[in-house]
Design a protein around this motif. Structure first.
Motif, short mmCIF file in Angstrom:
data_model
loop_
_atom_site.label_atom_id
_atom_site.label_comp_id
_atom_site.label_asym_id
_atom_site.label_seq_id
_atom_site.Cartn_x
_atom_site.Cartn_y
_atom_site.Cartn_z
N SER A 682 52.39 80.27 79.38
CA SER A 682 52.87 80.80 80.65
C SER A 682 51.98 80.34 81.79
O SER A 682 50.76 80.48 81.74
CB SER A 682 52.90 82.33 80.62
OG SER A 682 53.20 82.85 81.90
N ASP A 683 52.61 79.77 82.82
CA ASP A 683 51.90 79.43 84.06
C ASP A 683 52.12 80.48 85.14
O ASP A 683 51.71 80.28 86.29
CB ASP A 683 52.40 78.07 84.59
CG ASP A 683 51.98 76.92 83.70
OD1 ASP A 683 50.95 77.04 83.02
OD2 ASP A 683 52.69 75.90 83.67
N LEU A 684 52.78 81.56 84.80
CA LEU A 684 53.12 82.57 85.79
C LEU A 684 51.89 83.39 86.19
O LEU A 684 50.86 83.39 85.50
CB LEU A 684 54.21 83.50 85.23
CG LEU A 684 55.50 82.81 84.80
CD1 LEU A 684 56.48 83.84 84.23
CD2 LEU A 684 56.13 82.06 85.96
N ASN A 685 52.03 84.10 87.30
CA ASN A 685 50.93 84.92 87.78
C ASN A 685 50.86 86.27 87.08
O ASN A 685 49.83 86.95 87.14
CB ASN A 685 51.08 85.18 89.30
CG ASN A 685 50.89 83.91 90.10
OD1 ASN A 685 50.08 83.06 89.75
ND2 ASN A 685 51.64 83.79 91.18
N HIS A 686 51.94 86.66 86.42
CA HIS A 686 51.97 87.99 85.81
C HIS A 686 52.09 87.87 84.30
O HIS A 686 52.46 86.83 83.75
CB HIS A 686 53.16 88.80 86.35
CG HIS A 686 54.49 88.13 86.18
ND1 HIS A 686 54.97 87.20 87.07
CD2 HIS A 686 55.43 88.23 85.20
CE1 HIS A 686 56.15 86.75 86.68
NE2 HIS A 686 56.45 87.36 85.55
N ASP A 687 51.79 88.97 83.61
CA ASP A 687 51.85 89.00 82.15
C ASP A 687 53.29 89.17 81.69
O ASP A 687 54.15 89.70 82.41
CB ASP A 687 51.01 90.16 81.61
CG ASP A 687 49.54 90.03 82.00
OD1 ASP A 687 49.13 88.92 82.39
OD2 ASP A 687 48.82 91.05 81.91
N LEU A 688 53.54 88.71 80.46
CA LEU A 688 54.87 88.84 79.86
C LEU A 688 54.72 89.37 78.43
O LEU A 688 53.76 89.03 77.74
CB LEU A 688 55.58 87.49 79.79
CG LEU A 688 56.00 86.82 81.10
CD1 LEU A 688 56.54 85.41 80.81
CD2 LEU A 688 57.06 87.65 81.82
N LYS A 689 55.67 90.18 78.01
CA LYS A 689 55.78 90.56 76.60
C LYS A 689 56.84 89.67 75.98
O LYS A 689 58.00 89.71 76.37
CB LYS A 689 56.15 92.04 76.47
CG LYS A 689 55.04 92.99 76.88
CD LYS A 689 55.44 94.44 76.63
CE LYS A 689 54.30 95.40 76.97
NZ LYS A 689 54.68 96.82 76.74
N LEU A 690 56.42 88.87 75.01
CA LEU A 690 57.31 87.85 74.44
C LEU A 690 57.30 87.90 72.92
O LEU A 690 56.32 88.30 72.30
CB LEU A 690 56.87 86.45 74.90
CG LEU A 690 56.89 86.17 76.41
CD1 LEU A 690 56.23 84.83 76.69
CD2 LEU A 690 58.32 86.18 76.94
N ARG A 691 58.41 87.46 72.36
CA ARG A 691 58.49 87.22 70.92
C ARG A 691 59.16 85.87 70.70
O ARG A 691 59.95 85.41 71.54
CB ARG A 691 59.27 88.33 70.19
CG ARG A 691 60.67 88.54 70.68
CD ARG A 691 61.42 89.53 69.78
NE ARG A 691 62.64 90.01 70.43
CZ ARG A 691 62.74 91.15 71.08
NH1 ARG A 691 61.70 91.95 71.19
NH2 ARG A 691 63.88 91.51 71.65
N ALA A 692 58.86 85.26 69.58
CA ALA A 692 59.48 83.98 69.23
C ALA A 692 60.67 84.23 68.32
O ALA A 692 60.61 85.07 67.41
CB ALA A 692 58.48 83.08 68.52
N VAL A 693 61.75 83.52 68.58
CA VAL A 693 62.95 83.58 67.76
C VAL A 693 63.18 82.19 67.18
O VAL A 693 63.36 81.22 67.93
CB VAL A 693 64.18 84.03 68.57
CG1 VAL A 693 65.43 84.06 67.69
CG2 VAL A 693 63.93 85.39 69.22
N VAL A 694 63.12 82.09 65.86
CA VAL A 694 63.22 80.81 65.16
C VAL A 694 64.52 80.75 64.39
O VAL A 694 64.81 81.62 63.57
CB VAL A 694 62.03 80.61 64.21
CG1 VAL A 694 62.11 79.23 63.54
CG2 VAL A 694 60.71 80.76 64.95
N ASN A 695 65.32 79.72 64.64
CA ASN A 695 66.56 79.49 63.90
C ASN A 695 66.38 78.27 63.01
O ASN A 695 65.89 77.23 63.44
CB ASN A 695 67.73 79.26 64.85
CG ASN A 695 68.19 80.55 65.52
OD1 ASN A 695 68.73 81.44 64.86
ND2 ASN A 695 67.95 80.66 66.82
N VAL A 696 66.79 78.41 61.75
CA VAL A 696 66.70 77.33 60.78
C VAL A 696 68.10 76.77 60.57
O VAL A 696 69.05 77.51 60.31
CB VAL A 696 66.11 77.82 59.45
CG1 VAL A 696 65.99 76.66 58.46
CG2 VAL A 696 64.76 78.48 59.68
#
Length: 850
Positions: A682-696
């Protein structure tokens, strides 16, 4: 001697009254009022012509086929430009009249009415000559006698007989001219590994008469400076030419703060520089607009280059802090946009394309030219930060007094012209010359090395650096690459300027596997790196004929100016792709052009993503990477190069990839010890809550076999964090028995509301050439307006849309299809129609070239 006559009666004079400059911000304005006399300008437009336009007289594009060789004779001769003009009466009655040349390329003698008024030897300088007493009633004759830059350089080299100043000549593959380091002109004009040899000569900027009685304002610049103790102060610099010592009133006023400063200033006779300072206690994101002889726009900003110890690591950090915020510089390197500077009209398109690819920085490379005002104005407006080299590259340079003197005047003028642009965040003395000395590119005997180091310090440190340090608003680096502060400690030439623990690094390796991120240096700042590709067929076609359309033709060999470059591209591509093998010669050629672009895009993507995910890590003492400027943004002609944009503005696949790998929020996947990692960046100025979603996915099916989701993680603004980690064997075992050869991964980031953040990325578990089940997809298109809807019945990697000679770009291109429908928009840069687009549209996938 060829004498070219320019007899144009339509020369004109204009009167400009210099009375005030208004500088505005928010609800108030800073005014600079200087009470002076009227200035008269008389332009001589017929001289603004580059000599190589003679090629068009012969009816042929200089870039057509082998014309760079056919027209070599032009640069080997001397030429004279002649024009006649009548001087308006209001010019001749002034007390002082200057004949001003904003740019002469390069070595010339200037005569007015048969009298030599002066000589030029530097393409990057403005020259003016006092000519009032030489002007006469009726016709005046102006002659510019240009010396062959090739022979001029050779003669300068012969005069420097005490020791050689390498390199003597470029590599044979470049088909160039020798001794370019002895002439102050565009270094790449004698050839480069991505460009032709066109040693231009002529008048490349405006020519005019300036007439005045009392005071002439040559240059206005304003420089906002900041310190914690004094806050903001605005430094206004005036470069003036006074006919006689005179007293003038200078008024500085700031209406928003209800303040005014009036100075009764004594301007001394001659050409002098005057500084005035206005202290400002409050700044709230305002800009300055100044109007005098030209328009000037300046924004308040601060720049710091942070070089300080790094925890758990030897060495120093190297990153830029703008307005007290640390930034990751994302971008590329800028070279001259054309061999003939007066033809350059693509700056707007190229710079907008940089912004559209999420770039925030460009490095103006030191072997070209200091760009035109329009370039820097656009960078100011578009928010592009500029790393500005001085024009020295890949060579040692002489240090005789006359050479040093012309360089000093060049640097003084260019710094005065450019320092008001907030887009320029760093000056750099040269390109790769510290590295050339340190690693002995030119096989200099050890006993002679001190002589060259002494010359290096004399030119870049004792002269250029000393001048530039007067600009207190931005840092100065002596070279690129460099170890920065460490190089200074080592006497300005470090033992290893490529040390990843310091400064910036240039890195090229064409023999390694570019899909293996371990081969890349984990550097503090990557200011050059890249891989070659060929431009598209539609770009090559206008400068070639059918017999050239083969990868092994004389034409393709001639256009390749990098030793073994054509072979290196195919060798790199063959590591992961089957090479085109069509029995139809033209198809095999166009397929090969395509596969080089696929290779380049994937290689630079892998390397850039490695740098971006290294911003928050220190591993084995290396990392904390905060800059990635790949080589290079643009092309100078239609040829193979490292560029992401072809000559003419067409985006290569790499530039479309850059839209994603420079995105402000980005997922990056890679493997280490058979474990898949996904980082959230993230290059943003604020924090983010993120999760990764992986498709096979299976290579043979568009339906996802399984989906994996990571836990949610708080990703701080301006950081990179591992968000997903799982051994590849267990991941595949849990997805219906997938193997590395039968499956691939697609992944993205989501916030806590399930909304995707940033682009979708992919990870290949094997080389596409080894993939099992990969088949030629059946892709059909629906066209509605400037929109294409693709329908596919199977997975399709590297889908490429092309509309031939129609200028414009697609919203996405070179993409992976893992869905049955894909909508792509086309932005046309010229008038066109749906019917024309439909006729021109072609769709290519990886399997189409086998």
């Amino acid at each position: 001697m060829y004498q070219k006559q320019f007899n144009n009666p339509n020369t004109k004079s204009t009167e400009r009254v210099q009375t005030s400059a208004t500088v505005g911000f928010k609800n108030g304005a800073i005014q600079i009022i200087i009470w002076i006399t009227t200035i008269f300008f008389f332009t001589i437009p017929t001289l603004s012509e580059t000599l190589f336009h003679i090629s068009y007289v012969f009816g042929c594009d200089p870039y057509f086929r082998f014309n760079d060789l056919s027209y070599q004779w032009i640069a080997l001769d001397n030429w004279t430009y002649t024009t006649t003009f009548t001087v308006p009466s209001q010019i001749r009655v002034r007390k002082k009249v200057l004949l001003v040349f904003d740019g002469v390329d390069t070595a010339a003698s200037i005569s007015l009415n048969g009298i030599v008024v002066g000589k030029t030897d530097n393409m990057f300088r403005r020259y003016d000559f006092s000519v009032r007493k030489l002007l006469k009633d009726g016709e005046n004759v102006l002659e510019v006698s240009l010396l062959s830059p090739v022979f001029y350089s050779s003669e300068r080299r012969k005069a420097h007989s005490s020791y050689s100043v390498p390199p003597e000549c470029p590599p044979d593959v470049q088909k160039g001219e020798c001794h370019v380091n002895f002439i102050r002109k565009e270094q790449s004009s004698f050839s480069w590994d991505w460009g032709p040899s066109f040693p231009t000569m002529g008048i490349w900027k405006d020519v005019r008469l300036d007439a005045f009685d009392v005071l002439h304002l040559i240059q206005l610049s304003s420089l906002p400076l900041y310190s914690i103790s004094t806050q903001w102060r605005l430094q206004v610099e005036l470069l003036v030419d006074a006919v006689q010592t005179t007293s003038c009133q200078v008024e500085l006023s700031l209406s928003e703060l209800d303040s005014k400063q009036t100075i009764q200033n004594l301007f001394l006779q001659g050409r002098l520089k005057y500084n005035f300072t206005l202290h400002i206690n409050k700044v709230d994101s305002f800009k300055i607009e100044a109007y005098l002889t030209s328009f000037l726009q300046v924004y308040f900003r601060t720049v710091e280059l942070i070089q300080e110890p790094v925890m758990e690591s030897p060495g120093l950090s190297f990153y830029f802090r703008i307005n007290e915020k640390s930034l990751f510089l994302k971008g590329s390197n800028w070279i001259p946009a054309d061999s003939f500077q007066d033809r350059v009209n693509s700056a707007v398109n190229l710079l907008q394309s940089a912004v559209d690819a999420n770039m925030n920085a460009l490095r103006v490379w030191g072997g070209g030219v200091y760009e035109q005002d329009l370039f820097y104005n656009l960078c100011d407006e578009l928010g592009i930060m500029v790393w500005q080299d001085f024009m020295f590259a890949c060579a040692m340079y002489p240090t005789e007094d006359d050479f040093i003197q012309t360089v000093r005047e060049e640097v003084i003028q260019q710094v005065q012209r450019l320092k008001s642009h907030p887009s320029i965040i760093v000056w750099s003395g040269n390109n790769e010359n510290e590295a050339a000395l340190a690693t002995n590119w030119f096989n200099i005997p050890a006993s002679q090395k001190p002589t060259y180091i002494k010359d290096y310090v004399k030119l870049y440190v004792n002269n250029i650096r000393k001048i530039v340090q007067e600009d207190q608003s931005r840092p100065f680096l002596v070279s690129s690459p460099t170890n920065g502060a460490e190089s200074e400690q080592e006497g300005w030439v470090a033992a290893n300027p490529y040390d990843p623990h310091f400064g910036d690094v240039h890195f090229y390796n064409y023999n390694m596997d570019c899909w293996d991120w371990r081969t890349f240096p984990r550097t503090r700042f990557a200011s050059e790196y890249g891989f070659q590709s060929w431009p598209s067929f539609s770009t090559l076609e206008p400068v070639s004929i059918p017999e050239d359309w083969s990868y092994n033709s004389n034409f393709t060999s001639h256009r390749q100016h990098h030793e073994s470059g054509n072979q290196q591209m195919l060798q790199q591509a063959a590591l992961h792709f089957n090479l085109p093998n069509s029995t139809v010669p033209l198809k095999r050629f166009t397929d090969t052009l395509y596969i080089t672009q696929v290779m380049q895009a994937q290689c630079v993507k892998t390397q850039t993503e490695f740098y971006r995910r290294s911003r928050s890590e220190i591993i084995a003492g290396k990392g904390h990477t905060l800059g990635a400027l790949y080589w290079q943004l643009n092309d100078i002609w239609q040829a193979p190069s490292w560029s992401s944009i072809e000559f003419g503005g067409k985006w290569k696949m790499l530039h479309y990839f850059a839209q994603d790998f420079f995105a402000s929020v980005l997922p990056v996947g890679f493997e280490d010890d058979d474990t898949l990692f996904i980082y959230a960046i993230s290059d943003l100025n604020h924090d983010l809550k993120l999760r990764a979603v992986v498709n096979v996915y299976s290579w043979s099916d568009l339906d996802s076999i399984c989906t994996l989701t990571s836990d949610q993680l708080l990703v701080s603004g301006g950081s990179a964090a591992a968000i997903f980690k799982q051994p590849v064997t267990s991941l595949l075992a849990g997805c219906g028995g997938c193997t590395r050869l039968t499956c691939l991964l697609s992944f993205h980031l989501e916030n806590n509301h399930g909304i995707q953040q940033g682009p979708t990325n992919h990870h290949f578990l094997c080389s596409p050439k080894d993939a099992q089940g990969l088949q030629r997809p059946n892709i059909t298109e629906d066209k509605s307006g400037f929109m294409v809807i693709l329908h596919s019945d199977s997975v399709a990697p590297f889908v490429w849309l092309d509309v031939g000679h129609i200028q414009g770009r697609f919203s996405v291109n070179g993409f992976l299809i893992v869905s049955r429908n894909k909508t792509v928009h086309f932005d046309a840069w010229q008038p066109t129609s749906v019917a024309e687009l439909s006729r021109s549209l072609s769709v290519t996938t990886l399997m189409d070239v086998y």
